[in-house]
Design an enzyme around this catalytic site. Structure first.
Site, PDB file in Angstrom:
ATOM      1  CG  HIS A  68      -3.357  -4.701   6.148  1.00  0.00           C
ATOM      2  ND1 HIS A  68      -4.597  -5.275   6.286  1.00  0.00           N
ATOM      3  CD2 HIS A  68      -3.090  -4.110   7.338  1.00  0.00           C
ATOM      4  CE1 HIS A  68      -5.070  -5.036   7.501  1.00  0.00           C
ATOM      5  NE2 HIS A  68      -4.170  -4.322   8.158  1.00  0.00           N
ATOM      6  CD  GLU A 123      -8.646  -6.803   1.899  1.00  0.00           C
ATOM      7  OE1 GLU A 123      -9.618  -6.033   1.784  1.00  0.00           O
ATOM      8  OE2 GLU A 123      -7.600  -6.500   2.539  1.00  0.00           O
ATOM      9  CG  HIS A 167      -3.781  -8.850   3.852  1.00  0.00           C
ATOM     10  ND1 HIS A 167      -3.489  -8.469   2.560  1.00  0.00           N
ATOM     11  CD2 HIS A 167      -4.766  -8.001   4.269  1.00  0.00           C
ATOM     12  CE1 HIS A 167      -4.234  -7.439   2.215  1.00  0.00           C
ATOM     13  NE2 HIS A 167      -5.032  -7.137   3.235  1.00  0.00           N
ATOM     14  CD1 TRP A 222      -2.264  -2.149   1.333  1.00  0.00           C
ATOM     15  CD2 TRP A 222      -3.378  -0.409   0.503  1.00  0.00           C
ATOM     16  NE1 TRP A 222      -3.517  -2.576   1.009  1.00  0.00           N
ATOM     17  CE2 TRP A 222      -4.241  -1.520   0.498  1.00  0.00           C
ATOM     18  CE3 TRP A 222      -3.865   0.817   0.033  1.00  0.00           C
ATOM     19  CZ2 TRP A 222      -5.549  -1.466   0.040  1.00  0.00           C
ATOM     20  CZ3 TRP A 222      -5.168   0.882  -0.428  1.00  0.00           C
ATOM     21  CH2 TRP A 222      -5.995  -0.244  -0.426  1.00  0.00           C
ATOM     22  CG  HIS A 279     -12.797  -2.966   4.425  1.00  0.00           C
ATOM     23  ND1 HIS A 279     -12.470  -2.406   3.224  1.00  0.00           N
ATOM     24  CD2 HIS A 279     -11.749  -3.770   4.771  1.00  0.00           C
ATOM     25  CE1 HIS A 279     -11.272  -2.831   2.840  1.00  0.00           C
ATOM     26  NE2 HIS A 279     -10.814  -3.658   3.765  1.00  0.00           N
ATOM     27  CG  HIS A 289      -7.639  -2.901   8.497  1.00  0.00           C
ATOM     28  ND1 HIS A 289      -6.487  -2.150   8.576  1.00  0.00           N
ATOM     29  CD2 HIS A 289      -7.974  -2.923   7.170  1.00  0.00           C
ATOM     30  CE1 HIS A 289      -6.139  -1.741   7.376  1.00  0.00           C
ATOM     31  NE2 HIS A 289      -7.034  -2.184   6.510  1.00  0.00           N
ATOM     32  CG  ASP A 329      -8.443  -6.390   5.860  1.00  0.00           C
ATOM     33  OD1 ASP A 329      -7.207  -6.514   5.828  1.00  0.00           O
ATOM     34  OD2 ASP A 329      -9.082  -5.663   5.074  1.00  0.00           O
TER      35      ASP A 329
END
Length: 210
Positions: free
Chosen positions: A47, A170, A51, A17, A158, A57, A53
């Site tokens: 992440h 994800e 991974h 990210w 989410h 998160h 969540d």
């Protein structure tokens, strides 16, 4: 049947990210210096790559990763193909998610390049999350870094999935996987208080449950 690895390989070149902690692995001690063993150190975001969540998160009051039931991440799963879709919507899912599906994995692309972080991705709509809840789904897996657009601050997908009691997996790799029934294992690490965890996700084909 042979297990199929659907997790992204973690290396220094894996995309992360923007602004997040990149993955790195280095030897902090060698067999030459210790006289007995090599010892490595890992640094990464929770992440990065494939991974899970945890609700924490995106919700300060949500469960942490070590509080989630392991049974969610082990068991029968179904893979659907939705190549090139712009969003994962209720209309997309209607009619192609079999009854009694507990874990749904959505394949949206035929090639995966884990070294490039996408500018856009197919977000999960709140209506889709509500529909999956009515179908009895407890886990949704996607082959992209997020169930929301990368620039989203509301994270509607989410929150809707969490509200529907659906766990989020994800960045799985499904380019080499065909649609159908599988056994899934995607266990998060027991990271106390964490907002997410990398996983080694694998599938094994099973016969149709219908």
């Amino acid at each position: 049947m042979t297990w199929i690895d659907i997790s992204q390989p973690l290396s220094a070149s894996i995309a992360h990210w923007p602004g997040d902690t990149p993955f790195s692995y280095r030897l902090v001690a060698t067999k030459e210096t210790t006289g007995s063993v090599n010892v490595g150190s890992i640094q990464m975001s929770a992440h990065t790559g494939t991974h899970v969540d945890a609700p924490f998160h995106f919700d300060d009051n949500g469960d942490r990763i070590d509080e989630l039931p392991l049974s969610t991440y082990i068991g029968d799963a179904y893979v659907i193909e939705a190549i090139g879709v712009k969003e994962i919507s209720q209309s997309l899912l209607e009619g192609i998610v079999p009854k009694n599906t507990k874990r749904l994995l959505v394949k949206t692309k035929t090639q995966t390049n884990e070294h490039i972080f996408p500018d856009t991705l197919p977000a999960v709509t709140p209506e889709a999350a509500a529909y999956l809840q009515t179908m009895g789904v407890i886990l949704l897996g996607v082959d992209v870094p997020s169930v929301d657009e990368p620039t989203s601050k509301e994270l509607a997908g989410h929150h809707a999935l969490a509200k529907s009691g659906i766990a989020i997996l994800e960045n799985i790799q499904l380019a080499h996987v065909t649609s159908g029934y599988y056994e899934l294992i995607a266990l998060p690490l027991r990271l106390v208080g964490a907002d997410g965890s990398p996983v080694r996700a694998v599938l094994r084909p099973i016969q149709s449950k219908e």
